[in-house]
Design an enzyme around this catalytic site. Sequence first.
Site, short mmCIF file in Angstrom:
data_model
loop_
_atom_site.label_atom_id
_atom_site.label_comp_id
_atom_site.label_asym_id
_atom_site.label_seq_id
_atom_site.Cartn_x
_atom_site.Cartn_y
_atom_site.Cartn_z
N LYS A 203 0.84 -1.20 0.00
CA LYS A 203 0.00 0.00 0.00
C LYS A 203 0.88 1.25 0.00
O LYS A 203 0.67 2.18 -0.77
CB LYS A 203 -0.92 -0.03 1.22
N GLU A 209 10.35 -4.76 4.74
CA GLU A 209 10.46 -6.15 4.27
C GLU A 209 10.21 -6.25 2.77
O GLU A 209 10.95 -6.91 2.03
CB GLU A 209 9.44 -7.02 5.00
N GLY A 260 -5.01 -1.96 5.04
CA GLY A 260 -4.18 -3.07 4.58
C GLY A 260 -4.86 -4.42 4.77
O GLY A 260 -4.91 -5.25 3.86
N ARG A 261 -5.41 -4.66 5.95
CA ARG A 261 -5.98 -5.99 6.24
C ARG A 261 -7.36 -6.17 5.63
O ARG A 261 -7.98 -7.21 5.81
CB ARG A 261 -5.99 -6.24 7.75
N GLU A 346 -4.98 -7.21 14.76
CA GLU A 346 -4.48 -5.89 14.40
C GLU A 346 -5.62 -4.87 14.48
O GLU A 346 -5.41 -3.70 14.79
CB GLU A 346 -3.85 -5.89 12.99
N HIS A 377 -4.41 -33.75 16.39
CA HIS A 377 -3.24 -34.54 16.79
C HIS A 377 -2.15 -33.66 17.39
O HIS A 377 -1.00 -34.08 17.50
CB HIS A 377 -2.72 -35.33 15.60
N LYS A 516 8.96 -0.74 14.61
CA LYS A 516 9.56 -0.31 13.34
C LYS A 516 10.58 0.79 13.58
O LYS A 516 11.67 0.78 13.02
CB LYS A 516 8.47 0.26 12.41
#
Length: 548
Positions: A203, A209, A260-261, A346, A377, A516
């Site tokens: 965005k 990253e 963003g999400r 978030e 399991h 950050k």
Amino acid sequence: MVTHAPRCDQTATWAALRQHFDAQGHAFDVRQAFAHEAGRFERFSLQAPEVFADLSKNRWDADVRTMLVQLARECQLEARRDAMLAGAEANLTEGRAVLHTALRAPRGVGLFSDEVHDVLDHMLAYAESVRAVAGMGVNGFTDVVNIGIGGSDLGPQMVVPALDAFVHPKLRFHFVSNVDGHDLVPVLRKLHPATTLFIIASKTFTTQETMANAHAARAWFVANGGTDVARHFVATTTNLETAAAFGITTTFGFWDWVGGRYSLWSAIGLPLAIALGEQGFRALLAGAHAMDQHFATAPLETNLPAQLGLLDVWYRNFHGFTSRSLAPYHQGLRRLPAYLQQLEMESNGKCVDLTGAPLPFATSPVVWGEAGTNGQHAYFQMLHQGTDVIPVEFIAVKNPDYGPAPLPETVLVGLADQQRKLLANCLAQSQALMLGKSTDEALAEKAPTASQALDALTVARHRTFPGNRPSTTLVLEALTPTSLGALIAMYEHRVFTSGAIWGINSFDQWGVELGKALCSQLLPRLSSGDVAGLDGSTAGLLSRLRSV
Ligand code: F6P
């Protein structure tokens, strides 16, 4: 934005719910409820677009449900919802509207329709052009690599495997998110520059990253003889200038009112558009739009996202349950827990209200899980016999779809049996959580693997299940672009509901900023070794980790 609504803990209904919980709600037993309440399954089931929900195995009754709806009305959930859908600045701290719903409305409906559909049409035309020549030698791509993180990764990364049966058979999809080179390098190893398309999804087009991986991918491309960066790298971003400076000429934009999400419906969905094609991507949007309409118009009593959000409040703030476990009984949904972690935690992992006042009550639960039957399991032991009560959300898909490639009849017969086994496991787990097993019942059984050295009662105590462990089961007829679109939108609106009740801003994420900022201060110190002024632990660790 509705800021004058009372906060949940200041309402009369909150006090009534507290009183009810202390008097009897804490001791509610789902088994007793089924014994005394004919029609409980029907009363606590809901059919929303594409999603059926059985809410009957939860620790609530009609009185609690009525009070929760009353709480929602006192907190002005409907007014808050309507304001968000109408483009109010629901993201108060960033002064932004919250309009992911506009991304899936048909052309001519809702806000920003022309802008949205112009980009959508452009993106879908590009996606179709990629699909048309996929796998056709150097003219067509075989591999699509999405480089992005958080909301610019998790949605497409979750949906591609979920809709595997609908994915273009000549294309492979890869998702690189972590700044750790161990994410990128194993992907690069499988690729040929001539047949690879890189989508740089960000965005902001500034995320550390994503920029690091994008530069590394471009360096790999050039070093391996790649010649046409402009053809092999495209961007999905709101920051068109920075993408252009990177050398990207094909860009699909979106807007600051897409969080963003909440962005997989926007240009961030480009990998999905390529994977599913125009028809599939439009079906995903249509499913979400159907759920939007349900959320916008269904009365709160039969409004599935609202009911789920209210149940979350009941569990978090009255029962004190700290987490919710997700168990999708469909291997394709294996990344759904990770996707929902961002969506829910978030959004609602906040400790101040809209006015900035500290909250005296809990907000987001931890959301976690794993595809069934695998989770059985691993950690289901704790769900059944651990000391914490953790509500579980099962997702069952009635009709499997293994894709268009034909399978031998003998395999199909076996797969039909596997599907029955899968569904039986799903049903059995929610049944076991609810029913439990008393010590008397355990005593009456033979436990072949129990130690002969122990007396029967001791063994029976270890084999006792408390039961009354709540669960919800969501049922889809099939996992299709339409049903998955509806399911994801349901989760978005559920998160909105609990956030609105808590009176928080579900649309900012200031909590990611501090780390950050400190990271950018520490980065040069990792090179220089300068630890002056650092706390003792960070200084010690930095010295140990530093490469000289
Ligand atoms: O983790 C913080 C965050 O801002 C998320 O909300 C977002 O989805 C992600 O980083 C990626 O941001 P961008 O798309 O700008 O690279």
